[in-house]
Write an enzyme that holds these catalytic residues in place. Sequence first.
Site, PDB file in Angstrom:
ATOM      1  N   THR A  93       1.015  -1.318  -0.463  1.00 22.10           N
ATOM      2  CA  THR A  93      -0.504   0.112  -0.344  1.00 22.10           C
ATOM      3  C   THR A  93       0.955   1.267   0.503  1.00 22.10           C
ATOM      4  O   THR A  93       1.754   1.463   0.717  1.00 22.10           O
ATOM      5  CB  THR A  93      -0.826   0.127   1.469  1.00 22.10           C
ATOM      6  OG1 THR A  93      -1.470  -1.475   1.403  1.00 22.10           O
ATOM      7  CG2 THR A  93      -1.918   1.524   1.898  1.00 22.10           C
ATOM      8  N   LYS A 168      -7.741   1.720  -3.163  1.00 22.01           N
ATOM      9  CA  LYS A 168      -7.127   1.208  -2.226  1.00 22.01           C
ATOM     10  C   LYS A 168      -7.525   1.776  -0.255  1.00 22.01           C
ATOM     11  O   LYS A 168      -8.131   2.226   0.375  1.00 22.01           O
ATOM     12  CB  LYS A 168      -6.021   0.360  -1.862  1.00 22.01           C
ATOM     13  CG  LYS A 168      -5.087   1.015  -0.519  1.00 22.01           C
ATOM     14  CD  LYS A 168      -5.781  -0.915  -0.184  1.00 22.01           C
ATOM     15  CE  LYS A 168      -5.268  -1.058   1.476  1.00 22.01           C
ATOM     16  NZ  LYS A 168      -5.858  -2.379   2.096  1.00 22.01           N
ATOM     17  N   LYS A 243      -1.857   4.713   8.365  1.00 20.79           N
ATOM     18  CA  LYS A 243      -0.896   4.831   6.934  1.00 20.79           C
ATOM     19  C   LYS A 243      -2.311   5.045   5.749  1.00 20.79           C
ATOM     20  O   LYS A 243      -1.730   5.476   5.283  1.00 20.79           O
ATOM     21  CB  LYS A 243      -0.367   3.612   7.470  1.00 20.79           C
ATOM     22  CG  LYS A 243       0.626   3.593   5.355  1.00 20.79           C
ATOM     23  CD  LYS A 243       0.680   1.963   5.596  1.00 20.79           C
ATOM     24  CE  LYS A 243       1.973   2.435   3.698  1.00 20.79           C
ATOM     25  NZ  LYS A 243       2.084   1.192   3.786  1.00 20.79           N
TER      26      LYS A 243
HETATM   27  P1  NAD Z   1       6.090  -6.290   7.215  1.00 22.82           P
HETATM   28  O1  NAD Z   1       6.561  -4.735   8.060  1.00 22.82           O
HETATM   29  O2  NAD Z   1       5.743  -7.350   8.510  1.00 22.82           O
HETATM   30  O3  NAD Z   1       6.870  -6.347   5.800  1.00 22.82           O
HETATM   31  C1  NAD Z   1       7.922  -5.863   4.950  1.00 22.82           C
HETATM   32  C2  NAD Z   1       8.568  -6.487   4.616  1.00 22.82           C
HETATM   33  O4  NAD Z   1       9.637  -5.527   3.246  1.00 22.82           O
HETATM   34  C3  NAD Z   1       9.989  -6.760   6.217  1.00 22.82           C
HETATM   35  O5  NAD Z   1       9.895  -8.709   5.713  1.00 22.82           O
HETATM   36  C4  NAD Z   1      10.817  -6.070   5.518  1.00 22.82           C
HETATM   37  O6  NAD Z   1      12.192  -6.747   6.024  1.00 22.82           O
HETATM   38  C5  NAD Z   1      10.809  -5.337   3.939  1.00 22.82           C
HETATM   39  N1  NAD Z   1      12.119  -4.633   3.732  1.00 22.82           N
HETATM   40  C6  NAD Z   1      11.706  -3.422   3.413  1.00 22.82           C
HETATM   41  N2  NAD Z   1      12.931  -3.405   2.587  1.00 22.82           N
HETATM   42  C7  NAD Z   1      13.091  -4.019   2.145  1.00 22.82           C
HETATM   43  C8  NAD Z   1      13.955  -4.497   1.227  1.00 22.82           C
HETATM   44  N3  NAD Z   1      14.278  -2.762   0.193  1.00 22.82           N
HETATM   45  N4  NAD Z   1      14.544  -5.852   0.455  1.00 22.82           N
HETATM   46  C9  NAD Z   1      14.115  -6.753   1.146  1.00 22.82           C
HETATM   47  N5  NAD Z   1      12.561  -6.601   1.436  1.00 22.82           N
HETATM   48  C10 NAD Z   1      12.577  -4.869   2.614  1.00 22.82           C
HETATM   49  O7  NAD Z   1       4.847  -5.566   6.783  1.00 22.82           O
HETATM   50  P2  NAD Z   1       3.529  -6.187   6.178  1.00 22.82           P
HETATM   51  O8  NAD Z   1       2.812  -5.914   7.282  1.00 22.82           O
HETATM   52  O9  NAD Z   1       3.915  -7.497   5.475  1.00 22.82           O
HETATM   53  O10 NAD Z   1       2.442  -5.048   4.688  1.00 22.82           O
HETATM   54  C11 NAD Z   1       3.223  -4.664   3.083  1.00 22.82           C
HETATM   55  C12 NAD Z   1       3.046  -4.034   3.446  1.00 22.82           C
HETATM   56  O11 NAD Z   1       1.025  -4.797   3.039  1.00 22.82           O
HETATM   57  C13 NAD Z   1       2.655  -2.185   3.603  1.00 22.82           C
HETATM   58  O12 NAD Z   1       2.589  -1.424   2.667  1.00 22.82           O
HETATM   59  C14 NAD Z   1       1.006  -2.234   4.483  1.00 22.82           C
HETATM   60  O13 NAD Z   1       0.547  -1.700   4.322  1.00 22.82           O
HETATM   61  C15 NAD Z   1       0.492  -3.095   3.289  1.00 22.82           C
HETATM   62  N6  NAD Z   1      -0.625  -4.053   4.129  1.00 22.82           N
HETATM   63  C16 NAD Z   1      -0.258  -5.213   5.052  1.00 22.82           C
HETATM   64  C17 NAD Z   1      -1.816  -4.952   5.773  1.00 22.82           C
HETATM   65  C18 NAD Z   1      -1.858  -5.977   7.118  1.00 22.82           C
HETATM   66  O14 NAD Z   1      -2.702  -6.381   7.971  1.00 22.82           O
HETATM   67  N7  NAD Z   1      -0.712  -6.334   7.561  1.00 22.82           N
HETATM   68  C19 NAD Z   1      -2.695  -5.475   5.142  1.00 22.82           C
HETATM   69  C20 NAD Z   1      -3.190  -4.793   3.776  1.00 22.82           C
HETATM   70  C21 NAD Z   1      -2.109  -4.150   3.054  1.00 22.82           C
END
Ligand code: NAD
Length: 295
Positions: A93, A168, A243
Site C-alpha cells: 500500500t 485502496k 498510514k
Molecule cells: P512487514 O513490515 O511485516 O513486511 C515488510 C517486509 O519488507 C519486511 O519483512 C522487511 O524486512 C521487508 N523489506 C523492507 N525493505 C526491503 C528491501 N529493500 N528489500 C527487501 N525486503 C525489504 O509489513 P506487512 O504487514 O507485510 O505489510 C506490507 C505492505 O502491505 C504494507 O505496504 C502494508 O501497508 C500493506 N498491507 C498490510 C496489511 C496488514 O494487515 N498487515 C493489510 C493490507 C495491506
Amino acid sequence: MTHIAFIGLGNMGGPMAANLVKAGHQVTGFDLSAEHLSAAEKRGVTAASSAAAAVKDCSVIITMLPAGQHVKAVWADLVSHCAKGALMIDCSTIDVDSARAVHALAQQAGLSSLDAPVSGGVGGAEGATLTFMCGGQAEAFAAGKPILEAMGKKIVHCGEAGNGQAAKICNNMILGISMIAVCEGFALAEKLGLSHQALFDVSSTSSGQCWSLTSYCPVPGPVPASPANRDYQPGFAAALMLKDLKLAQEAASASHASTPLGAHAAALYQRFTDEGFAGKDFSGIIDMLRQAPQD
Ligand code: NAD
C-alpha cells in the site's frame, strides 16, 4: 508453473509467497530480514542473496514492502536485472504518485507492470482470500490475474496505472470514517442507557448498516469474531489505518479533493496512536472516543 520472484516476505508477503508455492509456482524470494527470509524458506520459497539475484530468470516479480520509498528504491534497482518482457507487480500500500512513478520506471525498461494493493489483512494473506485492486494496462492485468488468483479470491481491474492504490485509499478512508461513526453511535447509546445488542439489532438491519458495524462491531458481543471480543488484538492495527488515512489525505491535497471527514478521521487516529495504541486493532478507538472530550 511460473517462475516468480517475491521481494518483501513480512507479515503479508510471507504467506502470500507460500500460497504461490502451494499453487505449484517456483518462487524465489528475498527480504532484508534474515528471520523473514528463513521463515519463507521453510514454506517452500527458494532464498536469494539479494533482490537482484532473486529476479534472475523470473517472468513475474512481486514486491510487498512497507511504503513508497522502499518500492521506488527496489524497483529502481531491479528494472535493469529483470528478464525482457517480465511483469512487475507491486502489492504494497503506497501513495498514488509513487505507484505511478514506478510504473513509468518499468515502462522505460520495457517491462509491464501493475499496482495491486490488497485488502483482507494477514488472515486473507494466509487463507488466499485477499482482494486485489489493480491498476495498469489491460494486457498486464490479463497476465497478472492468474498469478494473483493463487493468493486472493477477488481480483479487480480498477483502470490505469495507480488506480489500484487510488481504490485502496478511497476504500480505507471510508472504512476509517465509518468505524469512528459506529464507535460514536455505541458510545452515545451507552450514555443513553441503550444496550449494545439493541443498537446492533436495529442498526444492522436499518440505514446505519455498514461493514464496521455488521462484520467488525467495535463492542464485544454482537459479532463474536470481531477484535472487540479479544481486547482489540489486531485484526487491522491502528498504525496501518493511520498510514492509509494519511495516504488518502496526501492524495486529496494533491488532487484538490475535499475530504473533511477523512481529515478528521486521520487526526483522531493520529491521537489514538500517539496515546500508545498503534498496535491495537483500529476498532479499539472506541475507548478513546468514550473518554476524551471530542475536538
Ligand atoms: P512487514 O513490515 O511485516 O513486511 C515488510 C517486509 O519488507 C519486511 O519483512 C522487511 O524486512 C521487508 N523489506 C523492507 N525493505 C526491503 C528491501 N529493500 N528489500 C527487501 N525486503 C525489504 O509489513 P506487512 O504487514 O507485510 O505489510 C506490507 C505492505 O502491505 C504494507 O505496504 C502494508 O501497508 C500493506 N498491507 C498490510 C496489511 C496488514 O494487515 N498487515 C493489510 C493490507 C495491506
